[in-house]
Scaffold this motif. Structure first.
Motif, mmCIF file in Angstrom:
data_model
loop_
_atom_site.group_PDB
_atom_site.id
_atom_site.type_symbol
_atom_site.label_atom_id
_atom_site.label_comp_id
_atom_site.label_asym_id
_atom_site.label_seq_id
_atom_site.Cartn_x
_atom_site.Cartn_y
_atom_site.Cartn_z
ATOM 1 N N SER A 32 13.417 -0.890 2.962
ATOM 2 C CA SER A 32 12.329 -1.172 3.888
ATOM 3 C C SER A 32 11.571 -2.369 3.325
ATOM 4 N N ASP A 34 9.416 -6.057 3.608
ATOM 5 C CA ASP A 34 8.474 -6.876 4.378
ATOM 6 C C ASP A 34 9.111 -8.224 4.720
ATOM 7 N N PHE A 73 11.364 -3.637 10.110
ATOM 8 C CA PHE A 73 10.092 -3.527 9.403
ATOM 9 C C PHE A 73 8.957 -3.237 10.376
ATOM 10 N N ASP A 74 8.900 -1.988 10.812
ATOM 11 C CA ASP A 74 7.749 -1.528 11.589
ATOM 12 C C ASP A 74 7.626 -0.020 11.435
ATOM 13 N N GLN A 75 6.420 0.457 11.618
ATOM 14 C CA GLN A 75 6.085 1.861 11.370
ATOM 15 C C GLN A 75 6.954 2.809 12.181
ATOM 16 N N VAL A 78 10.698 3.050 11.051
ATOM 17 C CA VAL A 78 10.859 3.751 9.774
ATOM 18 C C VAL A 78 10.666 5.253 9.970
ATOM 19 N N PHE A 98 10.764 0.520 -0.848
ATOM 20 C CA PHE A 98 9.830 -0.263 -0.046
ATOM 21 C C PHE A 98 9.348 -1.426 -0.890
ATOM 22 N N GLY A 100 6.698 -4.523 -0.188
ATOM 23 C CA GLY A 100 5.783 -5.120 0.776
ATOM 24 C C GLY A 100 4.342 -4.896 0.343
ATOM 25 N N TYR A 119 2.920 -1.738 7.355
ATOM 26 C CA TYR A 119 3.990 -2.255 8.204
ATOM 27 C C TYR A 119 3.495 -3.192 9.301
ATOM 28 N N CYS A 120 2.526 -4.030 8.999
ATOM 29 C CA CYS A 120 2.025 -4.989 9.977
ATOM 30 C C CYS A 120 1.792 -6.342 9.305
ATOM 31 N N CYS A 131 -0.236 1.029 11.234
ATOM 32 C CA CYS A 131 0.602 0.269 10.305
ATOM 33 C C CYS A 131 1.038 1.065 9.088
ATOM 34 N N GLU A 132 0.498 2.249 8.893
ATOM 35 C CA GLU A 132 0.660 2.937 7.619
ATOM 36 C C GLU A 132 1.765 3.989 7.648
#
Length: 272
Positions: A32, A34, A73-75, A78, A98, A100, A119-120, A131-132
Motif C-alpha cells: 500500500s 503513497d 492508494f485510497d481508503q 484498501v 504501508f 506513506g 490515504y489522501c 482518509c484514515e
C-alpha cells in the motif's frame, strides 16, 4: 490388466502431485504505497521497489509461492480488499507494507501506539476521517484468516499534525516497550524465520509524537534499516530472531536520525 495398473499409477501420481501443490506455502505481499503526495512519492516508490525484490527473493529461496498485491492508494480500496478479497492458507505468510504519510489525534495518548495510515492528498484533504485506516485494524483483519505468520509494517509518521506541543509531550512519555534486550529473546535461524515461525508482528517506523524520515534517492530510514538487518539475518550462520532483527532496525534508525525517530514493534503481543 497392465493398462489398468498403469492408469492407476498415473492417477496416484497425479493425486500425490496435486496434494503437494496444495500443501505448498505462499508468501502474500500486500503493498500500500503513497503515489499522490509529491513530497514523499519517490521515497515511497523506492521502499516498494526494495520490498518487492526482498520478499520475492525470500519466497523463492524458501520454496514458497509468491502472491503479490499492490493496492490502489485510497481508503475504500484498501478496506474493501482486506474485508472482501484477502484470503490465505493456515501455513501461509502475509506481509502488509504501508509506505506513506501517517498521523494520530491529540487524544489518542500513549496507550494507542500505532498511527493512522493516511490515504489522501494532504494539500487537498480537510477531513481525515475519509482518509484514515487504523494500522492496528489492518493487523486484526490479517489475523482473522489465521495465517501462520502475519507482518504489518507501517512506514510513516506517528505524530499529531500541526501540534508541536502535543508531540513533545508524547515523546517524553516513551513507548509501550518493556525493559527487555531484543537480542536476548528467541532464536530462529535463517529461513526458518519465514518457513517455520508462527505468530504475528507489527512495527511502526516511529513512536507516538515522532516523524519518520525518507528521501527520494534511498527511501525511508525505517525500511532501509529493516531490509539491511533482514538480509544479514537470513545470510548469517548464527541463530537469530525477529526480536533481534527489529531491535537492530530500531537502533540503526535511531542512529540515522540522531535519536529523533524510534521505531516500535511487537512480536506475538510482546512490545519493545
Amino acid at each position: 490388466m497392465a493398462k489398468s495398473v498403469f492408469q492407476l499409477f498415473l492417477l496416484l501420481l497425479f493425486l500425490s502431485l496435486s496434494a503437494g501443490a496444495r500443501g505448498q506455502q505462499t508468501l502474500h505481499f500486500i503493498a500500500s504505497i503513497d503515489q499522490v503526495n509529491d513530497d514523499i512519492r519517490q521515497g515511497c516508490a523506492k521502499d516498494y521497489e526494495e520490498a518487492f525484490a526482498l520478499f520475492r527473493a525470500i519466497a523463492q529461496d524458501a520454496g514458497m509461492r509468491f502472491n503479490h498485491q499492490k493496492l490502489p492508494f485510497d481508503q475504500g480500496s484498501v478496506e474493501g480488499f482486506l474485508i472482501n478479497e484477502y484470503s490465505c492458507g493456515s501455513d501461509d505468510v502475509v506481509v502488509f507494507l504501508f509506505s506513506g504519510h501517517g498521523f494520530r489525534y491529540e487524544d489518542d495518548g500513549e496507550e494507542w501506539p500505532w498511527p493512522y495510515l493516511f490515504y489522501c492528498n494532504r494539500a487537498q484533504s480537510t477531513n481525515t476521517e475519509n482518509c484514515e485506516v487504523d494500522m492496528d485494524w489492518v493487523q486484526a483483519l490479517l489475523m482473522e484468516h489465521n495465517p501462520r505468520l502475519s507482518i504489518v509494517l507501517g512506514d510513516c509518521c506517528n505524530n499529531v499534525q500541526h501540534n508541536p506541543e502535543a508531540n513533545e509531550t508524547l515523546n517524553q512519555l516513551g513507548s509501550l516497550a518493556e525493559d527487555v534486550d531484543p537480542n536476548s529473546t528467541g532464536t530462529y535461524a535463517n529461513l526458518d524465520l519465514i518457513r517455520s515461525f508462527r505468530g504475528n508482528i507489527i512495527a511502526s517506523a516511529a513512536k507516538p509524537g515522532q516523524q519518520a524520515e525518507t528521501n527520494d534517492e534511498s527511501g525511508s530510514h525505517f525500511f532501509g534499516a529493516f531490509r539491511y538487518h533482514m538480509l544479514n539475518a537470513l545470510q548469517s550462520q548464527q541463530p537469530t530472531s525477529w526480536e533481534s532483527i527489529l531491535g537492530n532496525t530500531r537502533n540503526m534508525v535511531m542512529q540515522l536520525s540522531n535519536n529523533q525517530q524510534t521505531p516500535l514493534f511487537c512480536v506475538n503481543g510482546r512490545c519493545y
